[in-house]
Design an enzyme around this catalytic site. Structure first.
Site, PDB file in Angstrom:
ATOM      1  CE1 TYR A  94      -1.458  -6.614   2.817  1.00  0.00           C
ATOM      2  CE2 TYR A  94      -1.457  -7.818   5.195  1.00  0.00           C
ATOM      3  CZ  TYR A  94      -0.591  -7.084   4.408  1.00  0.00           C
ATOM      4  OH  TYR A  94       0.298  -5.923   4.918  1.00  0.00           O
ATOM      5  CE  LYS A 140       2.328  -6.607   2.833  1.00  0.00           C
ATOM      6  NZ  LYS A 140       3.022  -5.222   1.450  1.00  0.00           N
ATOM      7  CG  ASP A 146       3.128  10.926 -12.399  1.00  0.00           C
ATOM      8  OD1 ASP A 146       3.366  11.467 -10.973  1.00  0.00           O
ATOM      9  OD2 ASP A 146       3.013  11.504 -13.671  1.00  0.00           O
TER      10      ASP A 146
HETATM   11  N1  LIG Z   1      -0.404  -0.037   7.936  1.00  0.00           N
HETATM   12  C1  LIG Z   1      -0.109  -1.840   8.664  1.00  0.00           C
HETATM   13  O1  LIG Z   1      -0.604  -2.536   9.404  1.00  0.00           O
HETATM   14  C2  LIG Z   1       1.131  -2.555   7.798  1.00  0.00           C
HETATM   15  C3  LIG Z   1       1.570  -3.506   8.782  1.00  0.00           C
HETATM   16  C4  LIG Z   1       2.186  -4.580   8.390  1.00  0.00           C
HETATM   17  C5  LIG Z   1       2.552  -3.986   6.989  1.00  0.00           C
HETATM   18  N2  LIG Z   1       2.111  -3.117   6.103  1.00  0.00           N
HETATM   19  C6  LIG Z   1       2.770  -3.457   4.786  1.00  0.00           C
HETATM   20  O2  LIG Z   1       3.622  -1.894   5.104  1.00  0.00           O
HETATM   21  C7  LIG Z   1       3.472  -0.844   3.818  1.00  0.00           C
HETATM   22  C8  LIG Z   1       3.219   0.274   3.692  1.00  0.00           C
HETATM   23  O3  LIG Z   1       1.614  -0.199   4.604  1.00  0.00           O
HETATM   24  P1  LIG Z   1       1.230   1.386   5.290  1.00  0.00           P
HETATM   25  O4  LIG Z   1       0.802   1.681   6.409  1.00  0.00           O
HETATM   26  O5  LIG Z   1       1.799   3.002   4.915  1.00  0.00           O
HETATM   27  O6  LIG Z   1       0.277   1.904   3.704  1.00  0.00           O
HETATM   28  P2  LIG Z   1      -0.645   3.558   3.443  1.00  0.00           P
HETATM   29  O7  LIG Z   1      -0.163   4.647   4.523  1.00  0.00           O
HETATM   30  O8  LIG Z   1      -1.959   3.095   2.949  1.00  0.00           O
HETATM   31  O9  LIG Z   1       0.457   3.549   2.077  1.00  0.00           O
HETATM   32  C9  LIG Z   1       0.126   2.990   1.142  1.00  0.00           C
HETATM   33  C10 LIG Z   1      -0.009   3.067  -0.246  1.00  0.00           C
HETATM   34  O10 LIG Z   1       0.522   2.682  -1.561  1.00  0.00           O
HETATM   35  C11 LIG Z   1       0.422   3.259  -2.446  1.00  0.00           C
HETATM   36  N3  LIG Z   1      -0.168   2.372  -3.480  1.00  0.00           N
HETATM   37  C12 LIG Z   1      -1.398   1.644  -3.641  1.00  0.00           C
HETATM   38  N4  LIG Z   1      -1.640   0.780  -4.377  1.00  0.00           N
HETATM   39  C13 LIG Z   1      -1.026   1.514  -5.600  1.00  0.00           C
HETATM   40  C14 LIG Z   1      -0.436   1.358  -6.612  1.00  0.00           C
HETATM   41  N5  LIG Z   1      -0.708   0.557  -7.411  1.00  0.00           N
HETATM   42  N6  LIG Z   1       0.801   1.654  -7.116  1.00  0.00           N
HETATM   43  C15 LIG Z   1       1.359   2.530  -6.248  1.00  0.00           C
HETATM   44  N7  LIG Z   1       1.102   3.002  -5.215  1.00  0.00           N
HETATM   45  C16 LIG Z   1       0.104   1.532  -4.587  1.00  0.00           C
HETATM   46  C17 LIG Z   1      -0.957   3.927  -1.832  1.00  0.00           C
HETATM   47  O11 LIG Z   1      -1.296   4.947  -2.665  1.00  0.00           O
HETATM   48  P3  LIG Z   1      -2.507   6.357  -2.490  1.00  0.00           P
HETATM   49  O12 LIG Z   1      -1.351   7.190  -2.246  1.00  0.00           O
HETATM   50  O13 LIG Z   1      -2.513   6.472  -4.401  1.00  0.00           O
HETATM   51  O14 LIG Z   1      -3.755   5.313  -2.068  1.00  0.00           O
HETATM   52  C18 LIG Z   1      -0.328   4.317  -0.509  1.00  0.00           C
HETATM   53  O15 LIG Z   1       0.767   5.749  -0.777  1.00  0.00           O
HETATM   54  C19 LIG Z   1       1.999  -1.752   2.714  1.00  0.00           C
HETATM   55  O16 LIG Z   1       2.904  -3.161   1.814  1.00  0.00           O
HETATM   56  C20 LIG Z   1       1.421  -2.379   3.619  1.00  0.00           C
HETATM   57  O17 LIG Z   1       0.910  -4.063   3.582  1.00  0.00           O
HETATM   58  C21 LIG Z   1       1.769  -2.344   6.923  1.00  0.00           C
END
Ligand SMILES: NC(=O)c1ccc[n+]([C@@H]2O[C@H](COP(=O)([O-])OP(=O)(O)OC[C@H]3O[C@@H](n4cnc5c(N)ncnc54)[C@H](OP(=O)(O)O)[C@@H]3O)[C@@H](O)[C@H]2O)c1
Length: 246
Positions: free
Chosen positions: A152, A156, A61
């Site tokens: 955002y 970043k 957790d």
């Molecule tokens: N997807 C894109 O287009 C993209 C592009 C550039 C950068 N990124 C970055 O890459 C990373 C991963 O993104 P992703 O696409 O894999 O997104 P994702 O599938 O939505 O995963 C984000 C995860 O962050 C968790 N999270 C959010 N708030 C939290 C908190 N307070 N404590 C613990 N966990 C928390 C969420 O948990 P829950 O499961 O509980 O909701 C989720 O599992 C992020 O940092 C994002 O900003 C993503």
């Protein structure tokens, strides 16, 4: 046995990187997913990692906003050596986030304060164990903050700078830090957003990440076309950049 720690245990990008690591390095590997107990995607994430070939999978957790609890989380994770730690949690927000004080602070606490908090604790522990790899999920959004990603993009930009320099600080301790800057990746986080010409996928991000880790690079943009585009974009005069629709 190798061990991978994924902070943001249900992150699609994080899980794709874990799967790619498992596929590339066939040695027996245990994976510890650290995420919110309330995550709707927890069981799916655990099953995905099992299916990808991890010999042991656990859940810890962890809430990025609960910084007072991070020492406990990292102590638990580092009861055994951690070979690769991935910082993948994050929330996106939208163009209007800055108008909402509470939503803005939540984003900053999660994406910046939370990322820096675990970053320093990971750095101490990885250095103390004599080395390891640390992957931080930044974003192309941090390279130049735009009107559509004001909050955002700023988080970043901040966490990106922190992890890049952390890598310099840790080099002598045998710890490699890799900052990953994906563009828009198709998935849960970006569901409903218009696909852009340079959209990527979790699998592409994962492959580029693992290749960059193997090459010992400090940062990687995905897709690679951003290496050229970002030079132009970062140098656009403000008068032009501020009129861009994205
Ligand atoms: N997807 C894109 O287009 C993209 C592009 C550039 C950068 N990124 C970055 O890459 C990373 C991963 O993104 P992703 O696409 O894999 O997104 P994702 O599938 O939505 O995963 C984000 C995860 O962050 C968790 N999270 C959010 N708030 C939290 C908190 N307070 N404590 C613990 N966990 C928390 C969420 O948990 P829950 O499961 O509980 O909701 C989720 O599992 C992020 O940092 C994002 O900003 C993503």
């Amino acid at each position: 046995m190798k061990r991978i720690l994924l902070l943001g245990g249900a992150s699609e990008l994080g899980l794709a990187i874990v799967a790619e690591l498992l596929q590339t390095d066939k040695s027996p590997t245990a994976v510890l997913l650290a995420g919110r107990p309330s995550s709707a995607h927890r069981e799916q994430a655990l099953a995905q990692v099992r299916q990808a070939g991890a010999v042991r999978v656990g859940w810890l957790d962890f809430d990025a906003e609960a910084v007072d609890d991070h020492q406990r989380v990292l102590d638990a994770a580092f009861r055994e050596r951690v070979d690769v730690a991935i910082v993948a949690f994050g929330i996106l927000g939208d163009r209007q986030t800055w108008r909402d004080h509470e939503a803005t602070l939540r984003l900053v606490r999660t994406n910046y304060v939370g990322a820096v908090s675990v970053g320093v604790l990971l750095a101490q522990r990885l250095a103390a164990q004599g080395g390891g790899q640390l992957v931080a999920l930044s974003s192309m959004a941090g390279e130049r903050v735009r009107r559509t990603n004001l909050v955002y993009g700023s988080t970043k930009a901040g966490m990106d700078g922190f992890y890049l320099q952390l890598g310099v600080e840790l080099a002598d301790a045998g710890v490699q830090v890799l900052v990953v800057r994906p563009g828009l990746a198709v998935g849960r986080m970006t569901a409903g957003r218009r696909r852009k010409p340079l959209s990527t996928t979790p699998e592409q991000v994962a492959r580029a990440t693992v290749r960059a880790l193997a090459a010992g690079r400090p940062k990687v943009r995905v897709p690679a076309a951003f290496n050229v585009i970002s030079v132009i974009f970062r140098n656009l005069p403000a008068a032009v950049a501020n009129r861009l629709p994205f």
